[in-house]
Design a protein around this motif. Structure first.
Motif, PDB file in Angstrom:
ATOM      1  N   HIS A   1      56.109 -21.388  25.923  1.00  0.00           N
ATOM      2  CA  HIS A   1      55.930 -21.069  27.332  1.00  0.00           C
ATOM      3  C   HIS A   1      54.445 -21.074  27.680  1.00  0.00           C
ATOM      4  CE1 HIS A   1      54.151 -17.036  27.674  1.00  0.00           C
ATOM      5  NE2 HIS A   1      54.721 -16.804  26.509  1.00  0.00           N
ATOM      6  N   VAL A   2      54.166 -21.392  28.931  1.00  0.00           N
ATOM      7  CA  VAL A   2      52.783 -21.383  29.422  1.00  0.00           C
ATOM      8  C   VAL A   2      52.736 -20.395  30.572  1.00  0.00           C
ATOM      9  CG1 VAL A   2      50.935 -22.744  30.478  1.00  0.00           C
ATOM     10  CG2 VAL A   2      52.457 -23.814  28.822  1.00  0.00           C
ATOM     11  N   ASP A   3      51.937 -19.342  30.434  1.00  0.00           N
ATOM     12  CA  ASP A   3      51.837 -18.304  31.471  1.00  0.00           C
ATOM     13  C   ASP A   3      53.222 -17.851  31.960  1.00  0.00           C
ATOM     14  OD1 ASP A   3      49.072 -18.171  31.443  1.00  0.00           O
ATOM     15  OD2 ASP A   3      48.798 -19.553  33.110  1.00  0.00           O
ATOM     16  N   GLY A   4      54.174 -17.701  31.023  1.00  0.00           N
ATOM     17  CA  GLY A   4      55.493 -17.167  31.387  1.00  0.00           C
ATOM     18  C   GLY A   4      56.508 -18.198  31.827  1.00  0.00           C
ATOM     19  N   GLU A   5      56.091 -19.475  31.962  1.00  0.00           N
ATOM     20  CA  GLU A   5      57.045 -20.531  32.346  1.00  0.00           C
ATOM     21  C   GLU A   5      57.432 -21.306  31.094  1.00  0.00           C
ATOM     22  OE1 GLU A   5      58.061 -20.985  35.632  1.00  0.00           O
ATOM     23  OE2 GLU A   5      56.804 -19.259  36.133  1.00  0.00           O
ATOM     24  N   VAL A   6      58.733 -21.284  30.746  1.00  0.00           N
ATOM     25  CA  VAL A   6      59.184 -21.965  29.527  1.00  0.00           C
ATOM     26  C   VAL A   6      59.088 -23.473  29.704  1.00  0.00           C
ATOM     27  CG1 VAL A   6      61.187 -22.383  28.039  1.00  0.00           C
ATOM     28  CG2 VAL A   6      60.730 -20.078  28.910  1.00  0.00           C
ATOM     29  N   ILE A   7      58.494 -24.129  28.682  1.00  0.00           N
ATOM     30  CA  ILE A   7      58.510 -25.599  28.707  1.00  0.00           C
ATOM     31  C   ILE A   7      59.159 -26.058  27.399  1.00  0.00           C
ATOM     32  CG2 ILE A   7      56.635 -26.044  30.351  1.00  0.00           C
ATOM     33  CD1 ILE A   7      54.740 -26.378  27.980  1.00  0.00           C
ATOM     34  N   ASP A   8      60.311 -26.714  27.511  1.00  0.00           N
ATOM     35  CA  ASP A   8      61.062 -27.119  26.326  1.00  0.00           C
ATOM     36  C   ASP A   8      60.581 -28.468  25.808  1.00  0.00           C
ATOM     37  OD1 ASP A   8      62.853 -25.097  25.675  1.00  0.00           O
ATOM     38  OD2 ASP A   8      64.140 -25.584  27.380  1.00  0.00           O
ATOM     39  N   ASP A   9      61.052 -28.801  24.594  1.00  0.00           N
ATOM     40  CA  ASP A   9      60.839 -30.123  23.993  1.00  0.00           C
ATOM     41  C   ASP A   9      59.372 -30.521  23.920  1.00  0.00           C
ATOM     42  OD1 ASP A   9      63.601 -30.353  23.865  1.00  0.00           O
ATOM     43  OD2 ASP A   9      63.707 -31.154  25.908  1.00  0.00           O
ATOM     44  N   GLN A  10      58.538 -29.599  23.498  1.00  0.00           N
ATOM     45  CA  GLN A  10      57.120 -29.935  23.351  1.00  0.00           C
ATOM     46  C   GLN A  10      56.840 -30.241  21.881  1.00  0.00           C
ATOM     47  OE1 GLN A  10      54.987 -30.052  26.177  1.00  0.00           O
ATOM     48  NE2 GLN A  10      57.002 -29.851  27.123  1.00  0.00           N
ATOM     49  N   LYS A  11      56.920 -31.504  21.515  1.00  0.00           N
ATOM     50  CA  LYS A  11      56.698 -31.921  20.118  1.00  0.00           C
ATOM     51  C   LYS A  11      55.207 -31.900  19.789  1.00  0.00           C
ATOM     52  CE  LYS A  11      60.307 -33.274  17.681  1.00  0.00           C
ATOM     53  NZ  LYS A  11      60.617 -32.309  16.655  1.00  0.00           N
ATOM     54  N   THR A  12      54.410 -32.444  20.703  1.00  0.00           N
ATOM     55  CA  THR A  12      52.963 -32.405  20.483  1.00  0.00           C
ATOM     56  C   THR A  12      52.312 -31.832  21.735  1.00  0.00           C
ATOM     57  OG1 THR A  12      52.701 -34.630  21.324  1.00  0.00           O
ATOM     58  CG2 THR A  12      52.912 -34.404  18.946  1.00  0.00           C
ATOM     59  N   VAL A  13      51.365 -30.953  21.506  1.00  0.00           N
ATOM     60  CA  VAL A  13      50.748 -30.249  22.639  1.00  0.00           C
ATOM     61  C   VAL A  13      49.232 -30.256  22.450  1.00  0.00           C
ATOM     62  CG1 VAL A  13      50.640 -28.057  23.898  1.00  0.00           C
ATOM     63  CG2 VAL A  13      52.777 -28.743  22.810  1.00  0.00           C
ATOM     64  N   LEU A  14      48.538 -30.747  23.464  1.00  0.00           N
ATOM     65  CA  LEU A  14      47.076 -30.709  23.422  1.00  0.00           C
ATOM     66  C   LEU A  14      46.606 -29.597  24.355  1.00  0.00           C
ATOM     67  CD1 LEU A  14      44.322 -31.905  22.627  1.00  0.00           C
ATOM     68  CD2 LEU A  14      44.507 -33.393  24.626  1.00  0.00           C
ATOM     69  N   ILE A  15      45.827 -28.691  23.793  1.00  0.00           N
ATOM     70  CA  ILE A  15      45.313 -27.577  24.604  1.00  0.00           C
ATOM     71  C   ILE A  15      43.800 -27.615  24.555  1.00  0.00           C
ATOM     72  CG2 ILE A  15      45.323 -25.066  24.904  1.00  0.00           C
ATOM     73  CD1 ILE A  15      47.991 -25.034  23.424  1.00  0.00           C
ATOM     74  N   GLU A  16      43.179 -27.673  25.723  1.00  0.00           N
ATOM     75  CA  GLU A  16      41.717 -27.682  25.719  1.00  0.00           C
ATOM     76  C   GLU A  16      41.169 -26.893  26.892  1.00  0.00           C
ATOM     77  OE1 GLU A  16      40.478 -31.762  25.626  1.00  0.00           O
ATOM     78  OE2 GLU A  16      42.006 -32.339  27.061  1.00  0.00           O
ATOM     79  N   LEU A  17      39.966 -26.383  26.656  1.00  0.00           N
ATOM     80  CA  LEU A  17      39.271 -25.679  27.721  1.00  0.00           C
ATOM     81  C   LEU A  17      38.739 -26.716  28.691  1.00  0.00           C
ATOM     82  CD1 LEU A  17      38.710 -22.584  27.374  1.00  0.00           C
ATOM     83  CD2 LEU A  17      36.342 -23.214  27.087  1.00  0.00           C
ATOM     84  N   ILE A  18      38.902 -26.531  29.982  1.00  0.00           N
ATOM     85  CA  ILE A  18      38.351 -27.524  30.892  1.00  0.00           C
ATOM     86  C   ILE A  18      36.945 -27.086  31.306  1.00  0.00           C
ATOM     87  CG2 ILE A  18      40.635 -28.263  31.661  1.00  0.00           C
ATOM     88  CD1 ILE A  18      40.188 -26.819  34.253  1.00  0.00           C
ATOM     89  N   ASP A  19      36.197 -28.016  31.884  1.00  0.00           N
ATOM     90  CA  ASP A  19      34.784 -27.702  32.125  1.00  0.00           C
ATOM     91  C   ASP A  19      34.561 -26.974  33.458  1.00  0.00           C
ATOM     92  OD1 ASP A  19      35.247 -29.700  33.860  1.00  0.00           O
ATOM     93  OD2 ASP A  19      33.722 -31.079  33.100  1.00  0.00           O
ATOM     94  N   LYS A  20      35.665 -26.527  34.077  1.00  0.00           N
ATOM     95  CA  LYS A  20      35.509 -25.760  35.321  1.00  0.00           C
ATOM     96  C   LYS A  20      36.081 -24.370  35.110  1.00  0.00           C
ATOM     97  CE  LYS A  20      35.488 -29.385  38.771  1.00  0.00           C
ATOM     98  NZ  LYS A  20      35.733 -30.620  37.998  1.00  0.00           N
ATOM     99  N   SER A  21      35.442 -23.390  35.720  1.00  0.00           N
ATOM    100  CA  SER A  21      35.968 -22.032  35.620  1.00  0.00           C
ATOM    101  C   SER A  21      36.332 -21.566  37.034  1.00  0.00           C
ATOM    102  CB  SER A  21      34.909 -21.115  35.009  1.00  0.00           C
ATOM    103  OG  SER A  21      33.730 -21.205  35.771  1.00  0.00           O
ATOM    104  N   ILE A  22      36.957 -20.398  37.124  1.00  0.00           N
ATOM    105  CA  ILE A  22      37.286 -19.837  38.448  1.00  0.00           C
ATOM    106  C   ILE A  22      36.749 -18.422  38.513  1.00  0.00           C
ATOM    107  CG2 ILE A  22      39.178 -19.150  40.001  1.00  0.00           C
ATOM    108  CD1 ILE A  22      40.737 -21.508  39.051  1.00  0.00           C
ATOM    109  N   ASN A  23      36.206 -18.085  39.680  1.00  0.00           N
ATOM    110  CA  ASN A  23      35.591 -16.786  39.890  1.00  0.00           C
ATOM    111  C   ASN A  23      36.687 -15.747  40.206  1.00  0.00           C
ATOM    112  OD1 ASN A  23      33.449 -15.101  40.337  1.00  0.00           O
ATOM    113  ND2 ASN A  23      32.906 -15.965  42.338  1.00  0.00           N
TER     114      ASN A  23
END
Ligand SMILES: Nc1ncnc2c1ncn2[C@@H]1O[C@H](COP(=O)(O)OP(=O)(O)OP(=O)(O)O)[C@@H](O)[C@H]1O
Length: 290
Positions: free
Chosen positions: A263-285
């Motif tokens: 799950h991502v932030d509480g939303e289930v995402i099924d069938d994720q065989k490969t997952v790329l997770i990266e920090l993006i170069d923008k932030s939020i105040n």
């Protein structure tokens, strides 16, 4: 002259009997601002919010809803300097818990103190993730909750015990920091924040504005391990547990070898065989009390 604030409300989030009074009191408590309220519809809200933000320059964006609503609005604010005040009116509110915002009063406290952080944002297979994403044990609980009518801490506790006895085992390949690691785990947590919405501190190292995130691998295998893990959660210190490993990074490629639920932030995402997770170069105040 009054500043301009946009208040985005999800009328369907959470389970509050007095929601309209809470919303009214937000407007009353934001002195110095002219507040424009806009309610989400559940359909194409991302595009509608994008248009709203394009049309007018707001000095403050307030979001009253759960993690899903806050994440939706945040995804339209990448690169904007306008501060976002989260107001926890969802059912779990994991992101707000990490920001020290448990209720409306905490949101107003953060606003009045003018305390903000430049919050790191993750991208999980292209989707924005603010708080955390996990595979295995907890994601299976989140999925059960989505499919089930039962709510509340007792039901959460009952489901957790069932899951412990089911003892589902998963394995993952992690590519991070130039290494390729095979890991067996009951649960794999990718955490920008430090805790779940329940308050359990899964990532004591977590800081949301440090330019990195943690990959927490948990593999408790016996009742003794689970007991030690629960005690560690109470002490908010996972160090010294030989079935827990923590990595810090800004990018991880995960191969989900045994089809663990995710799950991502509480939303289930099924069938994720490969997952790329990266920090993006923008932030939020984000307004924060931590
Ligand atoms: N007007 C609406 N009517 C019905 N559903 C809506 C409406 N506006 C938004 N939604 C839906 O609300 C969901 C997001 O809810 P959100 O995650 O904010 O609250 P929650 O699920 O109660 O809380 P949490 O994520 O903290 O558990 C999305 O699925 C979105 O489509």
């Amino acid at each position: 002259m009054l500043k301009q604030a946009l208040l985005i409300v999800n009328p369907a989030s959470g389970n509050h009997d007095n929601k309209s009074e809470l919303i009214d009191s937000i407007t009353k408590n934001t002195t110095g601002y002219k507040v424009t309220q806009w309610n989400t519809t559940g359909k194409d809200d991302d595009q509608k919010i994008n248009k709203l933000l394009d049309k007018e320059d707001f000095d403050l964006i307030m979001v009253a809803g759960g993690d899903g609503t806050i994440s939706l609005v945040a995804s339209q604010m990448l690169g904007l300097n306008t501060p976002l005040l989260p107001i926890p009116l969802g059912s779990a509110n994991g992101l707000c818990a990490c920001l020290g915002i448990q209720n409306l009063e905490d949101s107003i406290t953060a606003l009045n103190a003018k305390k903000t952080i430049q919050m790191d944002i993750l991208r999980v297979n292209g989707e924005i993730c603010l708080h955390l994403c996990d595979f295995g044990f907890n994601a299976a609980l989140v999925k059960k909750f989505e499919e089930n009518e039962e709510r509340g801490m007792i039901s959460y506790f009952k489901s957790s015990l069932t899951q412990i006895f089911e003892n589902n085992k998963f394995s993952f390949n992690l590519e991070l920091n130039g290494e390729s690691l095979n890991q067996n785990a009951k649960m794999l947590v990718i955490a920008n924040g430090d805790r779940f919405g329940t308050g359990v501190k899964i990532n004591p190292l977590g800081k949301m504005d440090d330019g990195k995130f943690e990959v927490v691998v948990l593999n408790p295998d016996s009742i003794k391990d689970w007991t030690a893990l629960i005690l560690a959660f109470i002490k908010e210190d996972l160090s010294g547990l030989d079935f827990v490993e923590v990595f810090q990074t800004n990018r991880v490629h995960i191969t989900n070898l045994k089809d663990a639920v995710c799950h991502v932030d509480g939303e289930v995402i099924d069938d994720q065989k490969t997952v790329l997770i990266e920090l993006i170069d923008k932030s939020i105040n984000f307004f924060s009390n931590v």
